[in-house]
Design a protein around this motif. Structure first.
Motif, PDB file in Angstrom:
ATOM      1  N   SER A  80       1.286  -1.011   0.386  1.00  0.00           N
ATOM      2  CA  SER A  80      -0.170   0.114  -0.167  1.00  0.00           C
ATOM      3  C   SER A  80       0.928   0.936   0.243  1.00  0.00           C
ATOM      4  O   SER A  80       1.649   1.459   0.853  1.00  0.00           O
ATOM      5  CB  SER A  80      -0.785   0.295   0.675  1.00  0.00           C
ATOM      6  N   THR A 102      -0.662   3.915   0.314  1.00  0.00           N
ATOM      7  CA  THR A 102      -0.713   4.412   1.963  1.00  0.00           C
ATOM      8  C   THR A 102       0.022   3.992   3.798  1.00  0.00           C
ATOM      9  O   THR A 102       0.673   5.354   3.994  1.00  0.00           O
ATOM     10  CB  THR A 102      -1.796   4.467   2.843  1.00  0.00           C
ATOM     11  N   GLN A 103       0.435   2.921   3.428  1.00  0.00           N
ATOM     12  CA  GLN A 103       0.538   2.812   4.491  1.00  0.00           C
ATOM     13  C   GLN A 103       2.861   2.645   4.017  1.00  0.00           C
ATOM     14  O   GLN A 103       3.250   2.580   4.710  1.00  0.00           O
ATOM     15  CB  GLN A 103       0.804   1.026   4.404  1.00  0.00           C
ATOM     16  N   LYS A 127       2.995   6.257   5.587  1.00  0.00           N
ATOM     17  CA  LYS A 127       3.248   6.550   6.744  1.00  0.00           C
ATOM     18  C   LYS A 127       4.667   5.613   7.514  1.00  0.00           C
ATOM     19  O   LYS A 127       5.123   6.711   8.210  1.00  0.00           O
ATOM     20  CB  LYS A 127       1.982   5.443   7.813  1.00  0.00           C
ATOM     21  N   TYR A 159       0.849  10.714   1.929  1.00  0.00           N
ATOM     22  CA  TYR A 159       0.116  10.000   1.341  1.00  0.00           C
ATOM     23  C   TYR A 159       0.055  11.279  -0.042  1.00  0.00           C
ATOM     24  O   TYR A 159       0.664  10.051  -1.622  1.00  0.00           O
ATOM     25  CB  TYR A 159      -1.338  10.022   0.791  1.00  0.00           C
ATOM     26  N   TRP A 216       3.112   9.840  -3.598  1.00  0.00           N
ATOM     27  CA  TRP A 216       2.351   9.165  -4.974  1.00  0.00           C
ATOM     28  C   TRP A 216       2.796   9.843  -5.839  1.00  0.00           C
ATOM     29  O   TRP A 216       2.993   9.755  -6.835  1.00  0.00           O
ATOM     30  CB  TRP A 216       1.026   9.474  -4.491  1.00  0.00           C
TER      31      TRP A 216
END
Length: 274
Positions: free
Chosen positions: A44, A46-47, A50, A56, A60
């Motif tokens: 992911s 997102t993960q 983090k 994000y 990205w």
């Protein structure tokens, strides 16, 4: 590649990092490759973001830019499923990470070799030492090709050393081609100490040796039959010669004596880092 001065000491270090480029654009370096690895680990963006402590959007944007520059996608997104989809590396992305790590490992080894005394300004710089090369030639210098004159069988290659000293080397046409020699190319110059002749009072003399290096005797180490004489030029270039004890006495060689080193162009060996 940069150098820095340590706190509490005067030792200069060499540091460096690798960046992958596509033309004039930077695809990324250690940070972005680590981000790709985190995406593969967490499945992911997102993960992964983090884990990196970044937003994000920043993660990205970085990955999207890498995808754009690589032309072959580095990540792929799987939609749907129990977890609502995931992001994973493509085969191309995994190969990129693997190759970067291989190249970076070699690069770090090179930096470590380069750091071992290369910034000691009281010592002569030796590219052969950096490259971990061993050779029987006592004289090892780095230089730049400033001219290549082609002949029917042999070529004459002119090399200029950092201090401005110019040396001529006669090598075969095949050697010129095999080494890919061209002007402005960095080369390693090798001359055996036994191929260096020493002379004094040469004014007006005609000598066939193409290369003349003038300096003063810096060190003299006598042996049972031969002596090792180190000549140093005004620019700091050192030349080592092996001559007989009789020659030392005949020439009156001693520390500080003015002397000329003579080297035939055919005795100059050229090498390039592959």
């Amino acid at each position: 590649m940069v150098t820095r001065k340590r706190k509490g000491g005067d030792r200069l270090d060499v540091r460096g990092s690798i960046w992958i480029s596509v033309g004039e654009d930077s695809l990324g370096g250690h940070g972005r490759v680590a981000l790709l690895r985190a995406v593969d680990q967490h499945g992911s963006i997102t993960q992964a973001a983090k884990a990196f402590g970044m937003s994000y959007k920043a993660a990205w944007d970085a990955i999207d830019r890498m995808n754009e520059l690589s032309r072959t996608p580095l990540i792929e997104r799987a939609v749907g499923g129990k977890g609502g989809g995931s992001t994973r590396l493509t085969e191309h992305g995994r190969k990129l990470i693997e190759r970067y790590e291989q190249v970076d490992a070699i690069h770090q080894r090179f930096i470590a070799l380069l750091d071992q005394g290369s910034m000691d300004l009281d010592q002569e710089f030796s590219l052969l030492k950096v490259l971990n090369m061993k050779t029987s030639a006592r004289n090892q210098w780095t230089g730049k090709v400033t001219a290549v004159r082609s002949g029917a069988v042999n070529d004459e290659v002119e090399v200029t050393l950092p201090g401005g000293q110019r040396l001529a080397a006669i090598i075969t046409r095949e050697s010129t081609q095999a080494l890919g020699l061209k002007t402005e190319q960095a080369v390693i110059v090798l001359v055996k100490a036994s191929a260096v002749l020493l002379a004094t009072d040469l004014e007006g003399a005609r000598i066939s040796a193409r290369n003349r290096i003038q300096g003063k005797v810096h060190a003299l180490t006598p042996g049972a039959v031969n002596a090792e004489v180190t000549l140093r030029t005004e620019d700091g270039l050192e030349v080592v010669a092996i001559v007989t004890q009789g020659a030392v006495a005949e020439l009156g060689l001693a520390a500080g004596t003015g002397v000329t080193a003579l080297v035939k162009a055919s005795d100059v060996i050229l090498a390039v880092a592959s």
